[in-house]
Design a protein around this motif. Structure first.
Motif, PDB file in Angstrom:
ATOM      1  N   VAL A  42      46.465 -17.021 -12.660  1.00  0.00           N
ATOM      2  CA  VAL A  42      47.692 -16.771 -13.412  1.00  0.00           C
ATOM      3  C   VAL A  42      47.717 -17.637 -14.663  1.00  0.00           C
ATOM      4  O   VAL A  42      48.387 -17.307 -15.648  1.00  0.00           O
ATOM      5  CB  VAL A  42      48.936 -17.036 -12.528  1.00  0.00           C
ATOM      6  N   LEU A  43      46.969 -18.734 -14.659  1.00  0.00           N
ATOM      7  CA  LEU A  43      46.865 -19.596 -15.823  1.00  0.00           C
ATOM      8  C   LEU A  43      46.045 -18.918 -16.912  1.00  0.00           C
ATOM      9  O   LEU A  43      45.139 -18.137 -16.627  1.00  0.00           O
ATOM     10  CB  LEU A  43      46.219 -20.927 -15.440  1.00  0.00           C
ATOM     11  N   SER A  44      46.349 -19.243 -18.165  1.00  0.00           N
ATOM     12  CA  SER A  44      45.659 -18.617 -19.298  1.00  0.00           C
ATOM     13  C   SER A  44      44.342 -19.326 -19.588  1.00  0.00           C
ATOM     14  O   SER A  44      44.008 -20.346 -18.979  1.00  0.00           O
ATOM     15  CB  SER A  44      46.556 -18.648 -20.537  1.00  0.00           C
ATOM     16  N   ASP A  45      43.604 -18.798 -20.567  1.00  0.00           N
ATOM     17  CA  ASP A  45      42.278 -19.337 -20.855  1.00  0.00           C
ATOM     18  C   ASP A  45      42.302 -20.731 -21.478  1.00  0.00           C
ATOM     19  O   ASP A  45      41.256 -21.366 -21.589  1.00  0.00           O
ATOM     20  CB  ASP A  45      41.490 -18.374 -21.744  1.00  0.00           C
ATOM     21  N   LYS A  46      43.479 -21.243 -21.864  1.00  0.00           N
ATOM     22  CA  LYS A  46      43.544 -22.609 -22.365  1.00  0.00           C
ATOM     23  C   LYS A  46      43.216 -23.630 -21.257  1.00  0.00           C
ATOM     24  O   LYS A  46      42.938 -24.789 -21.541  1.00  0.00           O
ATOM     25  CB  LYS A  46      44.914 -22.910 -22.971  1.00  0.00           C
ATOM     26  N   PHE A  47      43.226 -23.157 -20.007  1.00  0.00           N
ATOM     27  CA  PHE A  47      42.932 -24.032 -18.871  1.00  0.00           C
ATOM     28  C   PHE A  47      41.511 -23.838 -18.334  1.00  0.00           C
ATOM     29  O   PHE A  47      41.174 -24.371 -17.273  1.00  0.00           O
ATOM     30  CB  PHE A  47      43.940 -23.780 -17.737  1.00  0.00           C
ATOM     31  N   THR A  48      40.681 -23.095 -19.062  1.00  0.00           N
ATOM     32  CA  THR A  48      39.342 -22.761 -18.569  1.00  0.00           C
ATOM     33  C   THR A  48      38.550 -24.000 -18.172  1.00  0.00           C
ATOM     34  O   THR A  48      38.056 -24.109 -17.040  1.00  0.00           O
ATOM     35  CB  THR A  48      38.555 -21.973 -19.635  1.00  0.00           C
ATOM     36  N   ASN A  49      38.400 -24.944 -19.100  1.00  0.00           N
ATOM     37  CA  ASN A  49      37.577 -26.126 -18.823  1.00  0.00           C
ATOM     38  C   ASN A  49      38.170 -27.004 -17.731  1.00  0.00           C
ATOM     39  O   ASN A  49      37.435 -27.620 -16.950  1.00  0.00           O
ATOM     40  CB  ASN A  49      37.372 -26.940 -20.104  1.00  0.00           C
ATOM     41  N   ILE A  50      39.500 -27.058 -17.665  1.00  0.00           N
ATOM     42  CA  ILE A  50      40.149 -27.833 -16.604  1.00  0.00           C
ATOM     43  C   ILE A  50      39.828 -27.236 -15.245  1.00  0.00           C
ATOM     44  O   ILE A  50      39.476 -27.948 -14.296  1.00  0.00           O
ATOM     45  CB  ILE A  50      41.670 -27.889 -16.832  1.00  0.00           C
ATOM     46  N   LEU A  51      39.921 -25.923 -15.131  1.00  0.00           N
ATOM     47  CA  LEU A  51      39.613 -25.263 -13.857  1.00  0.00           C
ATOM     48  C   LEU A  51      38.150 -25.460 -13.480  1.00  0.00           C
ATOM     49  O   LEU A  51      37.826 -25.728 -12.312  1.00  0.00           O
ATOM     50  CB  LEU A  51      39.960 -23.777 -13.949  1.00  0.00           C
ATOM     51  N   VAL A  52      37.265 -25.338 -14.463  1.00  0.00           N
ATOM     52  CA  VAL A  52      35.838 -25.560 -14.204  1.00  0.00           C
ATOM     53  C   VAL A  52      35.609 -26.990 -13.719  1.00  0.00           C
ATOM     54  O   VAL A  52      34.863 -27.230 -12.757  1.00  0.00           O
ATOM     55  CB  VAL A  52      35.004 -25.279 -15.470  1.00  0.00           C
ATOM     56  N   ASN A  53      36.246 -27.944 -14.370  1.00  0.00           N
ATOM     57  CA  ASN A  53      36.103 -29.353 -13.986  1.00  0.00           C
ATOM     58  C   ASN A  53      36.572 -29.590 -12.559  1.00  0.00           C
ATOM     59  O   ASN A  53      35.858 -30.181 -11.739  1.00  0.00           O
ATOM     60  CB  ASN A  53      36.898 -30.232 -14.962  1.00  0.00           C
ATOM     61  N   TYR A  54      37.766 -29.115 -12.241  1.00  0.00           N
ATOM     62  CA  TYR A  54      38.333 -29.362 -10.913  1.00  0.00           C
ATOM     63  C   TYR A  54      37.527 -28.655  -9.817  1.00  0.00           C
ATOM     64  O   TYR A  54      37.282 -29.221  -8.745  1.00  0.00           O
ATOM     65  CB  TYR A  54      39.795 -28.908 -10.872  1.00  0.00           C
ATOM     66  N   ILE A  55      37.110 -27.427 -10.082  1.00  0.00           N
ATOM     67  CA  ILE A  55      36.316 -26.694  -9.087  1.00  0.00           C
ATOM     68  C   ILE A  55      34.970 -27.377  -8.882  1.00  0.00           C
ATOM     69  O   ILE A  55      34.488 -27.516  -7.752  1.00  0.00           O
ATOM     70  CB  ILE A  55      36.133 -25.229  -9.520  1.00  0.00           C
ATOM     71  N   SER A  56      34.349 -27.820  -9.975  1.00  0.00           N
ATOM     72  CA  SER A  56      33.056 -28.512  -9.878  1.00  0.00           C
ATOM     73  C   SER A  56      33.169 -29.784  -9.056  1.00  0.00           C
ATOM     74  O   SER A  56      32.297 -30.089  -8.229  1.00  0.00           O
ATOM     75  CB  SER A  56      32.540 -28.848 -11.285  1.00  0.00           C
ATOM     76  N   GLN A  57      34.239 -30.522  -9.264  1.00  0.00           N
ATOM     77  CA  GLN A  57      34.452 -31.744  -8.476  1.00  0.00           C
ATOM     78  C   GLN A  57      34.587 -31.418  -6.997  1.00  0.00           C
ATOM     79  O   GLN A  57      34.004 -32.102  -6.144  1.00  0.00           O
ATOM     80  CB  GLN A  57      35.709 -32.465  -8.965  1.00  0.00           C
ATOM     81  N   MET A  58      35.348 -30.384  -6.682  1.00  0.00           N
ATOM     82  CA  MET A  58      35.573 -30.011  -5.282  1.00  0.00           C
ATOM     83  C   MET A  58      34.287 -29.540  -4.611  1.00  0.00           C
ATOM     84  O   MET A  58      34.056 -29.802  -3.436  1.00  0.00           O
ATOM     85  CB  MET A  58      36.644 -28.917  -5.208  1.00  0.00           C
ATOM     86  N   PHE A  59      33.445 -28.842  -5.385  1.00  0.00           N
ATOM     87  CA  PHE A  59      32.188 -28.331  -4.844  1.00  0.00           C
ATOM     88  C   PHE A  59      31.101 -29.407  -4.796  1.00  0.00           C
ATOM     89  O   PHE A  59      30.075 -29.238  -4.138  1.00  0.00           O
ATOM     90  CB  PHE A  59      31.712 -27.145  -5.690  1.00  0.00           C
ATOM     91  N   GLY A  60      31.333 -30.520  -5.483  1.00  0.00           N
ATOM     92  CA  GLY A  60      30.355 -31.606  -5.503  1.00  0.00           C
ATOM     93  C   GLY A  60      29.274 -31.437  -6.540  1.00  0.00           C
ATOM     94  O   GLY A  60      28.170 -31.987  -6.389  1.00  0.00           O
TER      95      GLY A  60
END
Length: 217
Positions: free
Chosen positions: A179-197
């Protein structure tokens, strides 16, 4: 769709990772849900400090006009967190609808406010409290409320056209986007990457956090 863009960026980071590996769509979707919720929760913490944060939260902000009955009304089905509220009443002299800010207070404060001789709730300065069953508005006489709230978004879900094909091919018609717009793309990538290790060396991704985003707006 943003969910596919984020997934492809995560796969690119994985390909650069010395450990290699595979990031299944189902696991990505699980972390995507957590990352989106984390982003919304962190933005919510800054809600009162910066008008531009309200704009950032506009992706997940919703307004509903609700009838108040016996000082109470239920939460909307997609409600997540309180933003603000206004009482709506028609001015009999001008025949126009007028809005009045409603102050949000904790349940523990309601009793003292109702007993107060200095700042009791009035139709000019009403208060709203929240409990397990919904909302209560004081004093009696507030009949209509505009509730502005943070909605509880659908769970993002990346779906493959054929789950048996590797690498999977994205099926946009069956997937659920962020639901978040593309201005949050890098934030989502960062958080998902951290969670996945995932080990991330890209400074743009590493520095992509809600805290840093708020500093720049």
């Amino acid at each position: 769709m943003l969910i596919n863009e984020v997934y492809q960026l995560c796969l690119q980071l994985l390909a650069k990772n010395s450990g290699g590996g595979y990031f299944p769509p189902s696991e990505f979707s699980r972390y995507a849900l957590l990352a989106q919720r984390k982003t919304i929760d962190e933005l919510y913490q800054y809600l009162d400090y910066n008008q531009k944060v309200i704009t950032l939260l506009s992706d997940v902000t919703k307004e509903s006009r609700i009838v108040v009955s016996n000082k109470r009304f239920s939460r909307p089905s997609d409600y997540y967190k309180f933003h603000s509220a206004n009482s709506i009443a028609r001015n009999n002299q001008t025949d126009e609808w007028e809005e009045t800010d409603i102050e949000y207070i904790g349940k523990s404060e309601l009793g003292s406010r109702l007993r107060s001789k200095i700042i009791p709730p009035t139709t000019t300065y009403p208060v709203i409290t929240e409990d397990e069953s919904g909302f209560r508005v004081d004093p009696e006489g507030v009949g209509l409320v505009d509730l502005i709230y943070i909605l509880n978004p659908e769970d993002p879900n990346w779906v493959a056209l054929d789950p048996n094909v590797v690498p999977p091919v994205f099926d946009p018609s069956s997937s659920t986007d962020f639901v978040l717009s593309d201005k949050f793309t890098n934030i989502l990538v960062n958080y998902i990457s951290q969670m996945f290790g995932l080990e991330v060396n890209d400074q743009l991704i590493i520095q992509a956090t809600v805290q840093n985003l708020v500093k720049t707006v």
